[in-house]
Design a protein around this motif. Structure first.
Motif, mmCIF file in Angstrom:
data_model
loop_
_atom_site.group_PDB
_atom_site.id
_atom_site.type_symbol
_atom_site.label_atom_id
_atom_site.label_comp_id
_atom_site.label_asym_id
_atom_site.label_seq_id
_atom_site.Cartn_x
_atom_site.Cartn_y
_atom_site.Cartn_z
ATOM 1 N N SER A 21 -60.438 -25.792 10.917
ATOM 2 C CA SER A 21 -59.812 -25.724 12.239
ATOM 3 C C SER A 21 -58.419 -25.111 12.158
ATOM 4 C CB SER A 21 -59.749 -27.113 12.875
ATOM 5 O OG SER A 21 -58.879 -27.965 12.154
ATOM 6 N N GLN A 22 -57.705 -25.360 11.053
ATOM 7 C CA GLN A 22 -56.391 -24.752 10.859
ATOM 8 C C GLN A 22 -56.514 -23.269 10.538
ATOM 9 O OE1 GLN A 22 -53.265 -26.242 11.174
ATOM 10 N NE2 GLN A 22 -54.448 -27.937 12.037
ATOM 11 N N TRP A 23 -57.407 -22.932 9.639
ATOM 12 C CA TRP A 23 -57.557 -21.540 9.236
ATOM 13 C C TRP A 23 -58.090 -20.658 10.373
ATOM 14 C CZ3 TRP A 23 -59.957 -21.921 3.640
ATOM 15 C CH2 TRP A 23 -58.923 -22.265 2.738
ATOM 16 N N ASN A 24 -58.901 -21.211 11.239
ATOM 17 C CA ASN A 24 -59.461 -20.417 12.335
ATOM 18 C C ASN A 24 -58.387 -19.879 13.275
ATOM 19 O OD1 ASN A 24 -62.033 -20.785 11.384
ATOM 20 N ND2 ASN A 24 -62.570 -22.405 12.830
ATOM 21 N N THR A 25 -57.209 -20.469 13.243
ATOM 22 C CA THR A 25 -56.121 -19.994 14.108
ATOM 23 C C THR A 25 -55.479 -18.726 13.561
ATOM 24 O OG1 THR A 25 -54.434 -21.345 12.986
ATOM 25 C CG2 THR A 25 -55.626 -22.366 14.828
ATOM 26 N N VAL A 26 -55.734 -18.400 12.288
ATOM 27 C CA VAL A 26 -55.085 -17.221 11.689
ATOM 28 C C VAL A 26 -56.082 -16.211 11.126
ATOM 29 C CG1 VAL A 26 -52.988 -18.502 11.144
ATOM 30 C CG2 VAL A 26 -54.806 -18.384 9.449
ATOM 31 N N LEU A 27 -57.342 -16.601 10.919
ATOM 32 C CA LEU A 27 -58.343 -15.692 10.347
ATOM 33 C C LEU A 27 -59.028 -14.877 11.427
ATOM 34 C CD1 LEU A 27 -60.114 -17.970 7.699
ATOM 35 C CD2 LEU A 27 -58.590 -16.038 7.217
ATOM 36 N N ASN A 28 -59.368 -13.644 11.076
ATOM 37 C CA ASN A 28 -60.234 -12.830 11.921
ATOM 38 C C ASN A 28 -61.687 -13.092 11.555
ATOM 39 O OD1 ASN A 28 -58.090 -11.450 13.274
ATOM 40 N ND2 ASN A 28 -57.799 -10.191 11.433
ATOM 41 N N ALA A 32 -62.483 -13.449 4.856
ATOM 42 C CA ALA A 32 -63.031 -14.511 4.011
ATOM 43 C C ALA A 32 -61.935 -15.046 3.102
ATOM 44 C CB ALA A 32 -64.197 -14.000 3.170
ATOM 45 N N VAL A 33 -62.038 -16.333 2.793
ATOM 46 C CA VAL A 33 -61.108 -16.976 1.862
ATOM 47 C C VAL A 33 -61.909 -17.511 0.688
ATOM 48 C CG1 VAL A 33 -59.289 -18.687 1.573
ATOM 49 C CG2 VAL A 33 -59.703 -17.697 3.832
ATOM 50 N N HIS A 121 -69.612 -7.222 3.877
ATOM 51 C CA HIS A 121 -68.649 -6.228 4.382
ATOM 52 C C HIS A 121 -67.425 -6.884 5.018
ATOM 53 C CE1 HIS A 121 -71.714 -3.210 3.610
ATOM 54 N NE2 HIS A 121 -72.570 -3.894 4.356
ATOM 55 N N PHE A 122 -66.867 -7.847 4.306
ATOM 56 C CA PHE A 122 -65.639 -8.475 4.808
ATOM 57 C C PHE A 122 -64.512 -7.443 4.864
ATOM 58 C CE2 PHE A 122 -67.700 -12.259 2.788
ATOM 59 C CZ PHE A 122 -67.879 -12.988 3.954
ATOM 60 N N SER A 123 -63.713 -7.520 5.908
ATOM 61 C CA SER A 123 -62.577 -6.595 6.014
ATOM 62 C C SER A 123 -61.441 -7.013 5.092
ATOM 63 C CB SER A 123 -62.083 -6.519 7.462
ATOM 64 O OG SER A 123 -61.711 -7.800 7.933
ATOM 65 N N LYS A 124 -61.219 -8.321 4.940
ATOM 66 C CA LYS A 124 -60.199 -8.838 4.043
ATOM 67 C C LYS A 124 -60.746 -10.064 3.322
ATOM 68 C CE LYS A 124 -56.094 -7.404 6.686
ATOM 69 N NZ LYS A 124 -54.879 -7.899 7.396
ATOM 70 N N VAL A 125 -60.429 -10.161 2.029
ATOM 71 C CA VAL A 125 -60.803 -11.331 1.238
ATOM 72 C C VAL A 125 -59.527 -11.869 0.583
ATOM 73 C CG1 VAL A 125 -62.166 -12.216 -0.686
ATOM 74 C CG2 VAL A 125 -63.115 -10.426 0.796
ATOM 75 N N PHE A 126 -59.208 -13.102 0.891
ATOM 76 C CA PHE A 126 -58.005 -13.729 0.351
ATOM 77 C C PHE A 126 -58.401 -14.682 -0.776
ATOM 78 C CE2 PHE A 126 -57.271 -12.898 4.877
ATOM 79 C CZ PHE A 126 -56.206 -12.003 4.770
ATOM 80 N N HIS A 127 -57.602 -14.680 -1.843
ATOM 81 C CA HIS A 127 -57.907 -15.486 -3.021
ATOM 82 C C HIS A 127 -56.866 -16.583 -3.182
ATOM 83 C CE1 HIS A 127 -61.004 -12.710 -4.678
ATOM 84 N NE2 HIS A 127 -60.317 -11.815 -3.984
ATOM 85 N N LEU A 128 -57.324 -17.821 -3.195
ATOM 86 C CA LEU A 128 -56.452 -18.964 -3.432
ATOM 87 C C LEU A 128 -56.935 -19.692 -4.681
ATOM 88 C CD1 LEU A 128 -56.235 -20.502 0.176
ATOM 89 C CD2 LEU A 128 -54.996 -18.546 -0.764
ATOM 90 N N PRO A 136 -48.777 -12.017 2.866
ATOM 91 C CA PRO A 136 -48.271 -13.037 3.799
ATOM 92 C C PRO A 136 -49.394 -13.895 4.376
ATOM 93 C CG PRO A 136 -47.266 -10.899 4.245
ATOM 94 C CD PRO A 136 -48.368 -10.650 3.260
ATOM 95 N N GLU A 137 -50.562 -13.293 4.573
ATOM 96 C CA GLU A 137 -51.680 -14.065 5.121
ATOM 97 C C GLU A 137 -52.149 -15.141 4.161
ATOM 98 O OE1 GLU A 137 -52.436 -9.735 6.550
ATOM 99 O OE2 GLU A 137 -51.565 -10.734 4.822
ATOM 100 N N ALA A 138 -52.232 -14.775 2.864
ATOM 101 C CA ALA A 138 -52.641 -15.770 1.861
ATOM 102 C C ALA A 138 -51.621 -16.889 1.772
ATOM 103 C CB ALA A 138 -52.832 -15.101 0.506
ATOM 104 N N PHE A 139 -50.347 -16.549 1.871
ATOM 105 C CA PHE A 139 -49.291 -17.563 1.847
ATOM 106 C C PHE A 139 -49.476 -18.531 3.013
ATOM 107 C CE2 PHE A 139 -45.141 -19.147 3.157
ATOM 108 C CZ PHE A 139 -44.658 -19.674 1.973
ATOM 109 N N GLU A 140 -49.794 -18.010 4.191
ATOM 110 C CA GLU A 140 -49.990 -18.878 5.357
ATOM 111 C C GLU A 140 -51.216 -19.754 5.173
ATOM 112 O OE1 GLU A 140 -49.986 -18.589 10.244
ATOM 113 O OE2 GLU A 140 -50.320 -16.768 9.057
ATOM 114 N N LEU A 141 -52.284 -19.195 4.601
ATOM 115 C CA LEU A 141 -53.493 -19.973 4.372
ATOM 116 C C LEU A 141 -53.240 -21.097 3.367
ATOM 117 C CD1 LEU A 141 -55.983 -16.968 4.176
ATOM 118 C CD2 LEU A 141 -55.970 -18.735 5.957
#
Length: 431
Positions: A21-28, A32-33, A121-128, A136-141
């Motif tokens: 629910s938190q991530w949905n506010t910033v992810l398109n 993918a995370v 075909h994800f447009s962006k994949v963030f790695h944690l 900056p997006e990964a930092f926010e996630l």
């Protein structure tokens, strides 16, 4: 097994719903995370020898799995998908069946991950959870995930209470065996062997034992130093199961009743401890708790005649930094430093201490309260400090306190809607 009494599939579901629910506010929709469990680290010069594997705490918290080279994926459209490592026959031969899956859950083979990512075909994949994704997006996630898991759920609280009882057994053993003539190392062995007998997996950090002047060393590793008559013995020790832990400090007296000098110092720290615990509640800024602890200790040292002058001036000069150089506490629970505060990108210093956390306390945060006061000659006798505080310290009187070492008192405090609960209250301390 003990963990089955505390954790369940429902626990994982609730945690993932909270994070999603938190991530949905910033992810398109096409983002993918990936949260990685991590990889074993080879020991220097160790050939095929590695350090014991510890999963990234975020991965463990979201999966209750402790296996290396695994991944859990999240996207708004697909939800949560796990990618698991299968244990090879060779690994089973060398290490047996691993106790690394607390709750069974369906998942894909990790070897299919790359192919799966390509197919979506994800447009962006963030790695944690591995080498930090610097975007900056990964930092926010990461920040949103940390802020979510800082709040301990009911299962975590029950588990940590259980671990506190293991630590209590160790501290009771210390109280029963401590006597002049034994070494710091022997006290460590007594503590650790007892918590292992009771069911601890490991210790969350190297056990700290400092007697006499060694009690002033914040991270004093136990040595062959003989504990003498009429000394403080500072023990900072915890217990750990699956990275959940407690972090507790008690300051013992080696023989009989405390001398008036020892009692005076202990009373100052105990006063700071009680007042800081009372302050620790939802809505309070943690820096204010630390600042209060520094003021209490400054006032106590002035009353002992170690400091000279006006209290407000001494507070303004931050003279207490010579005697109390660490923060009043840190987040604890899943690892001894828990989530830290990655989002605090410009940490501030208060009374000489750069706080590990500088946030507003919220319900279900778990944080240590651990004020202390120490006499470290190497710091007190530096030419710079003696010049800076020449007129503020009774230097002749101060030398009489060097052998005292120091005092620290620490418990793990759960922040509640109204007030707090001491999860390590079962461990007795001198009052």
């Amino acid at each position: 097994m003990i963990h089955n009494l505390y954790f369940s599939e429902e626990q994982i579901k609730i945690r993932r719903e909270q994070v999603g629910s938190q991530w949905n506010t910033v992810l398109n929709a096409q983002d993918a995370v990936l949260i990685h469990s991590g990889h074993p680290i080879q020991k220097p010069g160790g050939l095929d020898s590695t350090y014991p594997f510890l999963p990234h705490p975020a991965y463990f918290w979201l999966t209750l799995r402790r296996r290396e080279t695994e991944v859990v994926l999240y996207s708004k459209d697909l939800g949560w998908i796990e990618f698991h490592k299968e244990i090879s026959n060779e690994e089973i031969f060398w290490e047996g069946e691993k106790n690394d899956v607390l709750v069974s859950s369906p998942g894909k083979n990790i070897n299919t991950l790359e192919r799966f990512l390509e197919s979506q075909h994800f447009s962006k994949v963030f790695h944690l959870g591995q080498a930090k994704d610097s975007s900056p997006e990964a930092f926010e996630l990461r920040t949103l995930l940390d802020q979510t898991r800082r709040k301990k759920d009911a299962a975590e609280v029950r588990f940590i209470r259980h671990i506190a009882e293991l630590a209590n057994a160790g501290y009771q053993k210390i109280a029963s065996v401590l006597k002049p003539g034994m070494t710091e190392r022997e006290l460590q062995i007594a503590y650790e062997s007892e918590i292992f007998r009771k069911g601890a997996d490991t210790v969350p950090y190297e056990t700290i034992v400092g007697s006499g002047s060694n009690a002033a060393i914040l991270h004093a590793l136990p040595s062959q130093k003989i504990i003498k008559e009429n000394e403080f013995v500072l023990v900072d020790a915890g217990a750990d199961i699956f990275d959940y832990c407690v972090d507790v400090t008690r300051t013992f007296y080696s023989s009989g009743e405390m001398s008036s000098q020892h009692k005076d110092l202990y009373s100052i720290v105990l006063k700071a401890y009680h007042e800081c615990v009372a302050m620790s509640k939802a809505g309070v800024l943690w820096r204010d708790v630390h600042i209060h602890s520094a003021k209490v200790i400054t006032e106590g040292l002035l009353q002992l005649g170690l400091l000279k002058g006006n209290l407000s001036d001494l507070i303004e000069k931050e003279i207490v930094s010579l005697f109390y150089s660490h923060g009043v506490g840190h987040l604890v629970g899943l690892r001894v430093r828990d989530t830290g505060q990655d989002e605090n990108i410009n940490p501030q210093t208060y009374f000489g201490a750069r706080l590990r956390v500088d946030l507003e306390l919220e319900e279900n945060h778990l944080i240590t309260v651990e004020p202390g006061c120490y006499f470290m000659p190497a710091i007190l006798e530096s030419a710079y400090q003696q010049k800076k505080f020449h007129d503020d310290i009774n230097w002749t009187e101060l030398k009489k306190w060097y052998d005292i070492g120091g005092v620290r008192i620490e418990d793990n405090i759960l922040i509640k809607k109204d007030g707090n609960e001491n999860l390590t209250r079962c461990i007795a301390k001198t009052e």
